[in-house]
Design an enzyme around this catalytic site. Structure first.
Site, PDB file in Angstrom:
ATOM      1  CB  CYS A 292      27.583  -0.535 -28.717  1.00  0.00           C
ATOM      2  SG  CYS A 292      27.704  -2.308 -28.588  1.00  0.00           S
ATOM      3  CG  HIS A 293      25.947   3.260 -28.276  1.00  0.00           C
ATOM      4  ND1 HIS A 293      25.841   2.174 -27.446  1.00  0.00           N
ATOM      5  CD2 HIS A 293      24.811   3.291 -28.992  1.00  0.00           C
ATOM      6  CE1 HIS A 293      24.683   1.586 -27.652  1.00  0.00           C
ATOM      7  NE2 HIS A 293      24.033   2.237 -28.576  1.00  0.00           N
ATOM      8  N   GLY A 294      30.523   3.945 -29.797  1.00  0.00           N
ATOM      9  CA  GLY A 294      31.737   4.715 -30.049  1.00  0.00           C
ATOM     10  C   GLY A 294      32.411   5.343 -28.842  1.00  0.00           C
TER      11      GLY A 294
ATOM     12  CE1 TYR B 225      20.037   1.291 -29.387  1.00  0.00           C
ATOM     13  CE2 TYR B 225      20.699   1.446 -31.679  1.00  0.00           C
ATOM     14  CZ  TYR B 225      20.978   1.081 -30.380  1.00  0.00           C
ATOM     15  OH  TYR B 225      22.179   0.529 -30.083  1.00  0.00           O
TER      16      TYR B 225
END
Lengths: 190, 426
Positions: free
Chosen positions: A154-156, B292
């Site tokens: 998702c965000h590494g 986001y």
């Protein structure tokens, strides 16, 4: 108006002067407000608490798991409280790497020995501590990140072979659930 | 105001007891409106129409939808395949959400360009931002209901944002979930709230209109109405102009609904939710992408660099705070903007700043759709920095130093032939 009325009443009773009467009224007013406010708060609680985990949800709080079929270098995923539990039978090399890591290299310093009950078995909650995605690395074909453990797509966030955060936005290591070995091949989570 | 008498005896009978006809007559027939409103002023009423469409289609969908984790996904597929015209109603509702945000984003940018938020319309603007907030939460709640992969994982990411709250974060998240992960109690709760929120929005829209009708519409010139010659009654000129806009909008809306119904959606949401598999890229719906991008833009070591309360605020908290700040700052825009001149038409520097801001938010939107790494992350960070620079630094400063163009004498002088500034009107 109210003042006049209360004075008139006070005089009629022949009992008190204005200021005494005002103090009495203030007391009645504030105590009424206080009791009313406390009552409102108490009445609100059921409406709030009804959204907390219910008894049947809490009742499903422990899971038993048979790990006899897991080979070295393999992982299995179980479900506990609706969350995935990563159980990995680590290779000697993975254990060695995890134990050799210096604590100063870790964003959330924790020694490998404090994260396992038997060094071969790593049992963790498989939920990324950033925003709750499931890290990759359980299946043999998965990307395991730069530290050979788990990688959250998702965000590494990169986790090492002890499930500790090494790189990326996640602030903490993958958490260890409460568990115990019932015997050599069965564990009880929760 | 005196109550008028109506020729129709039934209307007169009703109006004498409940002056609803008089009210409507004042609000949408005789309602004095600046005569120079251009088509950018269509989007408010358009958003109102979409709200009604969303409530209508939503109530019908609720008749066939089942809010249970084991049946929700299938019940939506049943609506698509078996329920008469179910596909149409669902696609209208699905695309209607996107249309709502398109209309409202244009509406908000129109307010920014023409300075509609300035005195005495600050509260009108603030109520509008509240509506925008309410829309965002409604959209988020609704997106969870089909119980696809993006529903599940989007909900997981967003609810986890609350875990950054110091001390109570964990309990608040469990309270939102009604359990230890997104599960059936969460789905039930979200369904209930998704049904509630549109009516909250409806109430807010009513207050928004109340504030609007107190000081009436602003206009493209941004100068006050001076007299009757600057205004015309709302009906028939603006009712016709709005209706024409509605026609064009319906072509656009139904074009997507019939010919590209999944254009705005994520294919992953046609896979049923699976708590054990995270999709490779969790992407919110397009209308959340700029925010986001801001959420993900804050560097991991932000806290170390700035040294702000590192115990309480982790890096992830900084991202969440930046995201909420990007919306909350809009609430104080009327006070950040120091210029007395409303319309960008007479503000040569602000004109460029405005368009740079529009481009910046579009860039943020594109970066929000990309994985947060490498060049994308860098661009996302620069665009985030510019977003805040624009609102907190440029807007207050430009109002102080900008040399504005001379304002026309009056609306009628500017827009009627022979007026001093004839070309400027629409």
């Amino acid at each position: 108006m109210a003042d006049t009325a209360s004075t008139a009443e006070g005089t009629a009773n022949g009992s008190s002067d204005d200021s005494h009467d005002d103090t009495k009224r203030d007391f009645l007013l504030y105590s009424t407000i206080a009791v009313g406010a406390a009552g409102t708060v108490m009445a609100a609680w059921p409406f709030i608490d009804i959204m907390n985990p219910s008894k049947d949800v809490l009742a499903l709080a422990s899971t038993e798991l048979d790990i006899s079929s897991v080979e070295e270098g393999q992982s299995i995923t179980a479900i506990w409280r609706g969350k995935p539990i990563f159980v990995r039978r680590r290779t000697a090399k993975e254990i060695e790497t995890a134990q050799a890591t210096e604590l100063k290299d870790l964003p959330d310093p924790e020694a490998d020995k404090d994260r396992v009950k038997k060094s071969q078995w790593l049992v963790m909650i498989g939920v990324c501590t950033h925003l709750g995605c499931i890290p990759l690395g359980q299946k043999s074909g998965d990307t395991k990140g730069e530290f050979g453990g788990w990688f959250c797509p998702c965000h590494g966030s990169h986790y090492d072979t002890s499930g500790r955060i090494r790189k990326g936005p996640a602030p903490k290591n993958l958490p260890i659930p409460p568990y115990k070995f019932i015997d050599d091949t069965n564990i009880l989570i929760g | 105001m005196s109550t008028p008498t109506w020729k129709n005896p039934i209307v007169q009978w009703v109006d004498h007891r409940l002056p609803i006809v008089t009210f409507l007559d004042h609000a949408i027939v005789k309602y004095p409106t600046p005569r120079n409103l251009n088509y950018w002023w269509n989007f408010g009423s358009l958003a109102g129409l979409i709200l009604v469409i969303m409530i209508g289609t939503g109530i019908i969908l609720a008749m066939s939808y089942t809010p249970h984790t084991s049946m929700a996904f299938d019940s939506v597929e049943r609506i698509m395949r078996d329920v008469n015209y179910g596909w149409l109603i669902r696609y209208l509702h699905m695309n209607g959400g996107s249309m709502f945000f398109i209309a409202v984003y244009i509406h908000i940018f129109r307010g920014m360009y023409y300075g509609s938020y300035k005195e005495p319309r600050e509260l009108l603007w603030i109520i509008g931002i509240f509506i925008f907030f309410a829309m965002m939460s409604t959209a988020f709640l609704g997106y969870v209901l089909p119980w696809g992969q993006m529903s599940f994982w989007g909900a997981t990411v967003i609810t986890n944002l609350f875990s950054i709250i110091p001390f109570f974060g964990e309990s608040i998240v469990q309270w939102l979930w009604g359990g230890f992960s997104i599960d059936n109690p969460t789905l039930n709760k979200f369904y209930s709230l998704h049904y509630l929120m549109p009516f909250v929005i409806f109430a807010l829209v009513f207050v928004h209109l109340w504030a609007l009708h107190t000081h009436k519409s602003s206009n493209p010139l941004g100068i006050e109405v001076k007299g009757d010659e600057d205004e015309i009654p709302f009906h028939p000129y603006y009712t016709a102009k709005d209706a024409y806009g509605v026609g064009l909008f319906l072509i656009f809306f139904l074009g997507f609904t019939f010919f590209a119904p999944n254009f705005f959606g994520e294919p992953d949401n046609y896979i049923e939710a699976n708590p054990l598999v995270t999709p490779t890229h969790i992407v919110p719906e397009w209308y959340f992408l700029p925010f986001y991008a801001i959420l993900r833009a804050v560097p991991d070591n932000f806290v170390d660099v700035w040294g702000i309360l590192p115990v309480i605020i982790s890096a992830k908290a900084a991202g969440v705070i930046a995201m909420f700040a990007s919306i909350l700052l809009l609430l104080v825009l009327p006070w950040l903007d120091t210029s007395k001149v409303r319309s960008a038409k007479f503000r040569p520097t602000y004109f460029w700043l405005f368009w740079l801001f529009v481009i910046d938010t579009i860039i943020l939107g594109f970066m929000g759709a990309k994985p947060a790494e490498g060049t994308f992350l860098l661009i996302g960070r620069l665009a985030t920095a510019y977003y805040f620079l624009h609102l907190v630094i440029f807007i207050p400063l430009v109002g102080k130093f900008e040399k504005t163009k001379p304002l026309p004498e009056s609306i009628s002088a500017a827009v009627t032939a022979g007026g001093s500034d004839a070309k400027e009107g629409s």
